[in-house]
Design a protein around this motif. Sequence first.
Motif, PDB file in Angstrom:
ATOM      1  N   LEU A 168      -2.512   2.189  -9.483  1.00 42.43           N
ATOM      2  CA  LEU A 168      -3.196   3.248  -9.570  1.00 42.43           C
ATOM      3  C   LEU A 168      -4.408   2.985  -8.631  1.00 42.43           C
ATOM      4  O   LEU A 168      -5.029   4.048  -7.720  1.00 42.43           O
ATOM      5  CB  LEU A 168      -3.846   3.984 -10.733  1.00 42.43           C
ATOM      6  N   LYS A 169      -4.857   1.796  -8.272  1.00 42.94           N
ATOM      7  CA  LYS A 169      -5.616   1.322  -7.342  1.00 42.94           C
ATOM      8  C   LYS A 169      -5.225   0.761  -6.318  1.00 42.94           C
ATOM      9  O   LYS A 169      -4.964  -0.429  -6.300  1.00 42.94           O
ATOM     10  CB  LYS A 169      -6.966   0.410  -8.046  1.00 42.94           C
ATOM     11  N   LEU A 170      -5.267   1.463  -5.041  1.00 42.17           N
ATOM     12  CA  LEU A 170      -4.574   1.014  -3.960  1.00 42.17           C
ATOM     13  C   LEU A 170      -5.507   1.157  -2.711  1.00 42.17           C
ATOM     14  O   LEU A 170      -6.293   1.694  -2.512  1.00 42.17           O
ATOM     15  CB  LEU A 170      -3.202   1.763  -3.577  1.00 42.17           C
ATOM     16  N   PRO A 171      -5.283   0.093  -1.816  1.00 38.98           N
ATOM     17  CA  PRO A 171      -6.106   0.410  -0.558  1.00 38.98           C
ATOM     18  C   PRO A 171      -5.745   1.466   0.209  1.00 38.98           C
ATOM     19  O   PRO A 171      -4.707   1.864  -0.023  1.00 38.98           O
ATOM     20  CB  PRO A 171      -5.705  -0.989   0.246  1.00 38.98           C
ATOM     21  N   GLY A 172      -6.670   2.194   0.774  1.00 39.23           N
ATOM     22  CA  GLY A 172      -6.228   3.561   1.615  1.00 39.23           C
ATOM     23  C   GLY A 172      -6.028   4.678   0.641  1.00 39.23           C
ATOM     24  O   GLY A 172      -6.854   4.780  -0.023  1.00 39.23           O
ATOM     25  N   MET A 173      -5.007   5.235   0.914  1.00 34.53           N
ATOM     26  CA  MET A 173      -4.247   6.285  -0.007  1.00 34.53           C
ATOM     27  C   MET A 173      -4.271   6.000  -1.329  1.00 34.53           C
ATOM     28  O   MET A 173      -3.463   4.810  -1.548  1.00 34.53           O
ATOM     29  CB  MET A 173      -3.079   6.538   0.218  1.00 34.53           C
ATOM     30  N   ASN A 174      -5.315   6.436  -2.264  1.00 36.51           N
ATOM     31  CA  ASN A 174      -4.897   5.863  -3.697  1.00 36.51           C
ATOM     32  C   ASN A 174      -3.624   6.205  -4.369  1.00 36.51           C
ATOM     33  O   ASN A 174      -2.954   6.859  -3.921  1.00 36.51           O
ATOM     34  CB  ASN A 174      -6.214   6.244  -4.497  1.00 36.51           C
ATOM     35  N   GLY A 175      -3.513   5.705  -5.483  1.00 41.20           N
ATOM     36  CA  GLY A 175      -2.450   5.676  -6.361  1.00 41.20           C
ATOM     37  C   GLY A 175      -1.963   7.060  -6.820  1.00 41.20           C
ATOM     38  O   GLY A 175      -0.825   7.646  -6.610  1.00 41.20           O
ATOM     39  N   LEU A 176      -3.172   8.018  -7.011  1.00 43.52           N
ATOM     40  CA  LEU A 176      -3.089   9.273  -7.462  1.00 43.52           C
ATOM     41  C   LEU A 176      -2.383  10.066  -6.421  1.00 43.52           C
ATOM     42  O   LEU A 176      -1.249  10.839  -6.380  1.00 43.52           O
ATOM     43  CB  LEU A 176      -3.958   9.861  -7.887  1.00 43.52           C
ATOM     44  N   GLU A 177      -2.913   9.962  -5.279  1.00 46.68           N
ATOM     45  CA  GLU A 177      -2.539  10.535  -3.983  1.00 46.68           C
ATOM     46  C   GLU A 177      -0.886  10.208  -3.549  1.00 46.68           C
ATOM     47  O   GLU A 177      -0.231  10.988  -3.317  1.00 46.68           O
ATOM     48  CB  GLU A 177      -3.264  10.250  -2.885  1.00 46.68           C
ATOM     49  N   PHE A 178      -0.938   8.948  -3.908  1.00 46.73           N
ATOM     50  CA  PHE A 178       0.575   8.494  -3.512  1.00 46.73           C
ATOM     51  C   PHE A 178       1.750   8.975  -4.383  1.00 46.73           C
ATOM     52  O   PHE A 178       2.559   9.651  -3.843  1.00 46.73           O
ATOM     53  CB  PHE A 178       0.515   6.806  -3.583  1.00 46.73           C
ATOM     54  N   ASP A 209       0.869  -1.197   0.005  1.00 53.34           N
ATOM     55  CA  ASP A 209      -0.085  -0.111  -0.129  1.00 53.34           C
ATOM     56  C   ASP A 209       0.878   1.197   0.072  1.00 53.34           C
ATOM     57  O   ASP A 209       1.936   1.204   0.068  1.00 53.34           O
ATOM     58  CB  ASP A 209      -0.975   0.081   1.115  1.00 53.34           C
ATOM     59  N   ALA A 210       0.148   2.380  -0.230  1.00 48.35           N
ATOM     60  CA  ALA A 210       0.904   3.658  -0.358  1.00 48.35           C
ATOM     61  C   ALA A 210       1.824   3.839   0.858  1.00 48.35           C
ATOM     62  O   ALA A 210       2.915   4.466   0.636  1.00 48.35           O
ATOM     63  CB  ALA A 210      -0.128   4.874  -0.578  1.00 48.35           C
ATOM     64  N   GLU A 211       1.255   3.585   2.172  1.00 48.29           N
ATOM     65  CA  GLU A 211       1.926   4.248   3.327  1.00 48.29           C
ATOM     66  C   GLU A 211       3.165   3.359   3.526  1.00 48.29           C
ATOM     67  O   GLU A 211       4.288   4.049   3.668  1.00 48.29           O
ATOM     68  CB  GLU A 211       1.048   3.985   4.499  1.00 48.29           C
ATOM     69  N   SER A 212       3.240   1.944   3.087  1.00 49.04           N
ATOM     70  CA  SER A 212       4.602   1.396   3.428  1.00 49.04           C
ATOM     71  C   SER A 212       5.402   1.892   2.318  1.00 49.04           C
ATOM     72  O   SER A 212       6.719   1.617   2.424  1.00 49.04           O
ATOM     73  CB  SER A 212       4.261  -0.252   3.432  1.00 49.04           C
TER      74      SER A 212
END
Length: 458
Positions: free
Chosen positions: A53-63, A33-36
């Motif tokens: 682009l589709k990630l749990p939590g923070m999505n890919g775009l935010e990442f 996921d984005a955080e890790s």
Amino acid sequence: MSTLLIVEDEPKMQRLLELNLSEEGYSVECAQDAESGLRLLRQGKIDLVLTDLKLPGMNGLEFLQAVKRSNAHLPVIVMTAYGTVETAVEAMKAGAGDYVLKPFSMEEIKLLIRKELDVHNLREENVTLREALGKRLEFKNIIARSPKMQEVLATVERVAPTNSTVFLGGESGVGKDLIARALHQHSRRAAGPFIKINCTAIPESLLESELFGYEKGAFTGAVGSKPGKFELADKGTIFLDEIGDMPGSIQAKLLRVLQDREFERLGGTKTLRVDVRVVAATNQDLRAALEQRTFREDLYYRLNVVPINIPPLRERKEEIPYLADFFLDRLAREAGKQLTGITPEAMRLLKDFHWPGNVRELENVIERAVALSTGTSLDAGDIQLDVSPSAPSRPSTTAPFPPQGMTLEQFEDEIIKEALRRAGGNKSQAARLLGLSRNALRYRLSKMGVPDEENSSQ
Ligand SMILES: Nc1ncnc2c1ncn2[C@@H]1O[C@H](COP(=O)(O)OP(=O)(O)OP(=O)(O)O)[C@@H](O)[C@H]1O
Ligand SMILES: [Mg+2]
């Protein structure tokens, strides 16, 4: 060895990428996921990020945005499923280097990673090299004495060896053709063909067959078969000039070539693959065309991988004397005339003009002057500037209008300068002529960079 960070929540996909890319010789780090992903980025040296682009939590775009905030130059490639091209386009806007549509082949992703790393490394190398040498970039037959043009050449130098699509913007006559050719000459494809096609000059009905070729019987009159420009440009560069005029019907087919480098001839069934570097140019503001939906957004972002904007001549006036001398030298030789230089008065005229037709217009003016000249150097009398459409010498019935290529603000600046001239430099009088308060005029002058000597014209 480069280190890649893969951010992908689907375990199977992650595993597949990790295996293939390690085999390719990369050192690979993975996150679910984005955080890790962000944690890994902070910990170690990552050279490229590959993210879903589709990630749990923070999505890919935010990442992606978070990655770009921490390191704006880090190359990022996004992976996205078919049918979500819009999101991919959003990602390109947010600074992703490129995107792949799922499902993709490992070959495809490896090529893309190689390309992104190449562009990135070249850029770093060039910057350090040039900084170390403090040298000016020089290209054959290109005058580039202004910081803005040096910047253009630096970009050309750095992207020419890659296969990245380059998108040239700039008004008519600024040198887009010249830069397109320089890109080819400085690429590994220099020995291959350079094929130019002007999308405006060819009628819509012919453009498609010009680009992609046709088979016998594809349309009435197709008595034989013919290869298109893309086939002819194989192992070389194709230059798509005036791309803003490309009809919608052809844009989709072009998008496919840009994405997969494959297409069919008109009336043909065989899929052809070509190895071409694409350079596109326009003198229009394509963003307006995007808003009016006459130009496809996905195509725009496919083309706009490396944008190079060539500034108009009036924004780099310090180059005028060099350009003028360069053209004089060549044109006098061609005309068989002994002309050794340009008088200061003539140069002054050239430097003061606003050049709506840019470098091409300057070249034409010098050519005319060379033809007219009877002396050993060009003087003011030989210089004929084309002021007809913009500056009527007698009072005209039509409202005043900025000359072509001049913005309203620049037009206003010219009027202010004229008022000052008429007022003999007296600011109060100039302000009266313009119907402005003295303070308003002083504000305008300071914006124009004119020093304010408060006491000089009280
Ligand atoms: N920096 C430069 N140094 C030397 N010559 C230049 C430079 N820039 C432009 N020229 C010359 O000016 C002329 C116009 O340039 P070019 O054809 O490349 O412009 P363009 O941007 O493609 O214009 P258009 O949009 O009308 O096609 C050419 O003869 C070109 O060689
Ligand atoms: Mg051109």
